[in-house]
Motif scaffolding. Structure first.
Motif, PDB file in Angstrom:
ATOM      1  N   VAL A 186       0.863  -1.185   0.000  1.00  0.00           N
ATOM      2  CA  VAL A 186       0.000   0.000   0.000  1.00  0.00           C
ATOM      3  C   VAL A 186       0.899   1.234   0.000  1.00  0.00           C
ATOM      4  CG1 VAL A 186      -1.723   1.307   1.273  1.00  0.00           C
ATOM      5  CG2 VAL A 186      -1.869  -1.187   1.169  1.00  0.00           C
ATOM      6  N   LYS A 187       0.698   2.094  -0.976  1.00  0.00           N
ATOM      7  CA  LYS A 187       1.492   3.312  -1.079  1.00  0.00           C
ATOM      8  C   LYS A 187       0.713   4.558  -0.680  1.00  0.00           C
ATOM      9  CE  LYS A 187       4.188   1.306  -4.864  1.00  0.00           C
ATOM     10  NZ  LYS A 187       4.587   1.433  -6.300  1.00  0.00           N
ATOM     11  N   THR A 188      -0.615   4.472  -0.750  1.00  0.00           N
ATOM     12  CA  THR A 188      -1.466   5.619  -0.434  1.00  0.00           C
ATOM     13  C   THR A 188      -2.615   5.164   0.449  1.00  0.00           C
ATOM     14  OG1 THR A 188      -0.940   6.588  -2.583  1.00  0.00           O
ATOM     15  CG2 THR A 188      -2.812   7.517  -1.405  1.00  0.00           C
ATOM     16  N   VAL A 189      -2.892   5.939   1.492  1.00  0.00           N
ATOM     17  CA  VAL A 189      -4.020   5.628   2.358  1.00  0.00           C
ATOM     18  C   VAL A 189      -4.864   6.877   2.549  1.00  0.00           C
ATOM     19  CG1 VAL A 189      -2.788   3.819   3.609  1.00  0.00           C
ATOM     20  CG2 VAL A 189      -2.793   6.164   4.504  1.00  0.00           C
ATOM     21  N   GLN A 190      -6.111   6.656   2.879  1.00  0.00           N
ATOM     22  CA  GLN A 190      -7.011   7.747   3.245  1.00  0.00           C
ATOM     23  C   GLN A 190      -7.201   7.715   4.756  1.00  0.00           C
ATOM     24  OE1 GLN A 190     -11.169   7.462   2.166  1.00  0.00           O
ATOM     25  NE2 GLN A 190     -11.305   9.672   1.844  1.00  0.00           N
ATOM     26  N   PHE A 191      -7.033   8.862   5.356  1.00  0.00           N
ATOM     27  CA  PHE A 191      -7.204   8.998   6.794  1.00  0.00           C
ATOM     28  C   PHE A 191      -8.596   9.554   7.074  1.00  0.00           C
ATOM     29  CE2 PHE A 191      -7.227  12.533   9.882  1.00  0.00           C
ATOM     30  CZ  PHE A 191      -7.140  11.824  11.071  1.00  0.00           C
ATOM     31  N   THR A 192      -9.334   8.919   7.972  1.00  0.00           N
ATOM     32  CA  THR A 192     -10.635   9.435   8.398  1.00  0.00           C
ATOM     33  C   THR A 192     -10.726   9.359   9.914  1.00  0.00           C
ATOM     34  OG1 THR A 192     -11.787   7.315   8.294  1.00  0.00           O
ATOM     35  CG2 THR A 192     -11.724   8.613   6.263  1.00  0.00           C
ATOM     36  N   ALA A 193     -11.498  10.276  10.490  1.00  0.00           N
ATOM     37  CA  ALA A 193     -11.721  10.290  11.937  1.00  0.00           C
ATOM     38  C   ALA A 193     -12.977  11.086  12.236  1.00  0.00           C
ATOM     39  CB  ALA A 193     -10.509  10.887  12.659  1.00  0.00           C
ATOM     40  N   GLN A 194     -13.475  10.945  13.430  1.00  0.00           N
ATOM     41  CA  GLN A 194     -14.611  11.729  13.904  1.00  0.00           C
ATOM     42  C   GLN A 194     -14.101  12.781  14.890  1.00  0.00           C
ATOM     43  OE1 GLN A 194     -17.814  11.676  13.057  1.00  0.00           O
ATOM     44  NE2 GLN A 194     -17.694   9.955  11.645  1.00  0.00           N
ATOM     45  N   ALA A 195     -14.390  14.049  14.601  1.00  0.00           N
ATOM     46  CA  ALA A 195     -14.021  15.141  15.504  1.00  0.00           C
ATOM     47  C   ALA A 195     -15.272  15.658  16.187  1.00  0.00           C
ATOM     48  CB  ALA A 195     -13.334  16.257  14.725  1.00  0.00           C
ATOM     49  N   ARG A 196     -15.161  15.944  17.477  1.00  0.00           N
ATOM     50  CA  ARG A 196     -16.302  16.427  18.264  1.00  0.00           C
ATOM     51  C   ARG A 196     -15.890  17.656  19.077  1.00  0.00           C
ATOM     52  NH1 ARG A 196     -16.682  10.844  18.326  1.00  0.00           N
ATOM     53  NH2 ARG A 196     -18.713   9.975  17.757  1.00  0.00           N
ATOM     54  N   GLY A 197     -16.847  18.511  19.323  1.00  0.00           N
ATOM     55  CA  GLY A 197     -16.613  19.684  20.146  1.00  0.00           C
ATOM     56  C   GLY A 197     -16.577  20.960  19.318  1.00  0.00           C
ATOM     57  N   VAL A 198     -16.157  22.056  19.936  1.00  0.00           N
ATOM     58  CA  VAL A 198     -16.065  23.347  19.254  1.00  0.00           C
ATOM     59  C   VAL A 198     -14.696  23.420  18.581  1.00  0.00           C
ATOM     60  CG1 VAL A 198     -16.145  25.840  19.520  1.00  0.00           C
ATOM     61  CG2 VAL A 198     -17.577  24.384  20.970  1.00  0.00           C
ATOM     62  N   VAL A 199     -14.668  23.276  17.263  1.00  0.00           N
ATOM     63  CA  VAL A 199     -13.415  23.218  16.514  1.00  0.00           C
ATOM     64  C   VAL A 199     -13.412  24.305  15.458  1.00  0.00           C
ATOM     65  CG1 VAL A 199     -11.945  21.780  15.054  1.00  0.00           C
ATOM     66  CG2 VAL A 199     -13.267  20.727  16.890  1.00  0.00           C
ATOM     67  N   ASP A 200     -12.333  25.050  15.405  1.00  0.00           N
ATOM     68  CA  ASP A 200     -12.164  26.043  14.352  1.00  0.00           C
ATOM     69  C   ASP A 200     -11.609  25.355  13.117  1.00  0.00           C
ATOM     70  OD1 ASP A 200     -11.904  28.970  13.465  1.00  0.00           O
ATOM     71  OD2 ASP A 200      -9.881  28.155  13.130  1.00  0.00           O
ATOM     72  N   GLU A 201     -12.280  25.518  11.995  1.00  0.00           N
ATOM     73  CA  GLU A 201     -11.897  24.804  10.787  1.00  0.00           C
ATOM     74  C   GLU A 201     -10.490  25.156  10.334  1.00  0.00           C
ATOM     75  OE1 GLU A 201     -13.636  23.904   6.304  1.00  0.00           O
ATOM     76  OE2 GLU A 201     -14.225  25.737   7.358  1.00  0.00           O
ATOM     77  N   ALA A 202     -10.140  26.438  10.326  1.00  0.00           N
ATOM     78  CA  ALA A 202      -8.838  26.857   9.807  1.00  0.00           C
ATOM     79  C   ALA A 202      -7.688  26.235  10.589  1.00  0.00           C
ATOM     80  CB  ALA A 202      -8.742  28.382   9.827  1.00  0.00           C
ATOM     81  N   SER A 203      -7.783  26.274  11.925  1.00  0.00           N
ATOM     82  CA  SER A 203      -6.688  25.725  12.740  1.00  0.00           C
ATOM     83  C   SER A 203      -6.636  24.200  12.634  1.00  0.00           C
ATOM     84  CB  SER A 203      -6.854  26.155  14.196  1.00  0.00           C
ATOM     85  OG  SER A 203      -8.092  25.698  14.726  1.00  0.00           O
ATOM     86  N   ALA A 204      -7.804  23.564  12.517  1.00  0.00           N
ATOM     87  CA  ALA A 204      -7.821  22.107  12.394  1.00  0.00           C
ATOM     88  C   ALA A 204      -7.210  21.663  11.072  1.00  0.00           C
ATOM     89  CB  ALA A 204      -9.251  21.592  12.506  1.00  0.00           C
ATOM     90  N   LEU A 205      -7.549  22.326   9.991  1.00  0.00           N
ATOM     91  CA  LEU A 205      -6.979  21.971   8.693  1.00  0.00           C
ATOM     92  C   LEU A 205      -5.481  22.234   8.663  1.00  0.00           C
ATOM     93  CD1 LEU A 205      -9.745  23.301   6.257  1.00  0.00           C
ATOM     94  CD2 LEU A 205      -9.325  20.939   6.999  1.00  0.00           C
ATOM     95  N   ALA A 206      -5.052  23.310   9.314  1.00  0.00           N
ATOM     96  CA  ALA A 206      -3.619  23.604   9.370  1.00  0.00           C
ATOM     97  C   ALA A 206      -2.869  22.511  10.120  1.00  0.00           C
ATOM     98  CB  ALA A 206      -3.393  24.959  10.043  1.00  0.00           C
ATOM     99  N   ALA A 207      -3.462  22.013  11.185  1.00  0.00           N
ATOM    100  CA  ALA A 207      -2.830  20.936  11.944  1.00  0.00           C
ATOM    101  C   ALA A 207      -2.731  19.661  11.121  1.00  0.00           C
ATOM    102  CB  ALA A 207      -3.617  20.685  13.235  1.00  0.00           C
TER     103      ALA A 207
END
Length: 232
Positions: free
Chosen positions: A54-75
């Motif tokens: 496997v050379k490429t994988v897709q990462f998925t997860a469930q995020a909960r709570g008050v999350v700012d989109e910009a900072s989360a995507l940057a992380a």
């Protein structure tokens, strides 16, 4: 007076005897000719598996709570996730809500996968009230169809090997394939190119296994080929 003639009686007696002789012959002529019962088939299962890197994988997860989109995507980007997505553009998650976080990791290594976990843990610590769980990695298999075909050929060969062994013991000859039922192979993925449920992804070795099971019924006829040659 002349004694009664026995000519008519003798003729009737001969006809009666002849009728008794011909009756079994006529009955035998009308009876069906015995035949060897029609042969059915040999049904066996075959197994085939191909392991691919496997050379490429897709990462998925469930995020909960008050999350700012910009900072989360940057992380996520800092952790090596390409094309990260966090819910609808411009969205902010209120307390108690959840959203799917996903992205792609190319040239995947264990170090890259570990960085994603570390980034999620660091984000939760820096943003109290948030959480990240249900982390899943789906392998991307661009050549799944080719690997599936290889596994399919191995499964059919395995089924034929078993059928040949049974035919040899049962003294029958295999004439060909009557029916085939298959399961396994490339799974139906949520997105084209990605593995879904049922695909064996080994994170330890970064490999995926494509498994194909074939259930085959082989048509048969009485006697092996050598037996039929001896009887001709």
């Amino acid at each position: 007076t002349r004694p009664p003639s026995t000519k008519g009686f003798t003729m009737k007696k001969r006809l009666a005897v002849l009728a008794l002789v011909l009756l079994p012959l006529a009955a035998g002529a009308q009876a069906p000719i015995p035949r060897f019962p029609s042969a059915g088939g040999i049904t066996v299962s075959g197994y085939g598996a191909v392991r691919v890197a496997v050379k490429t994988v897709q990462f998925t997860a469930q995020a909960r709570g008050v999350v700012d989109e910009a900072s989360a995507l940057a992380a996520l980007r800092a952790a090596g996730v390409e094309d990260p997505v966090l819910g609808p553009n411009g969205a902010r998650m209120s307390s108690g809500s959840q959203v799917l976080v996903r992205g792609t990791i190319r040239a995947v290594t264990h170090a890259k996968m570990d960085r994603i976990g570390d980034a999620a843990a660091a984000y939760v610590v820096a943003h109290p009230g948030t959480s990240v769980d249900n982390v899943v990695f789906f392998p991307r298999l661009d050549d799944c169809a080719q690997s599936e075909q290889t596994a399919r050929a191995a499964a059919l060969a395995d089924a034929r090997r078993k059928a040949d062994a049974i035919a040899s013991i049962a003294d029958v000859s295999i004439d060909g394939v009557a029916t085939v039922n298959e399961n396994g192979g490339c799974p139906n993925a949520p997105e084209p190119g990605y593995g879904g449920p049922g695909l064996n992804f080994d994170i330890g070795t970064l490999t995926a296994t494509i498994v194909v099971n074939e259930y085959v019924t082989f048509a048969i006829s009485p006697g092996t080929a050598s037996t039929r040659r001896r009887t001709l």
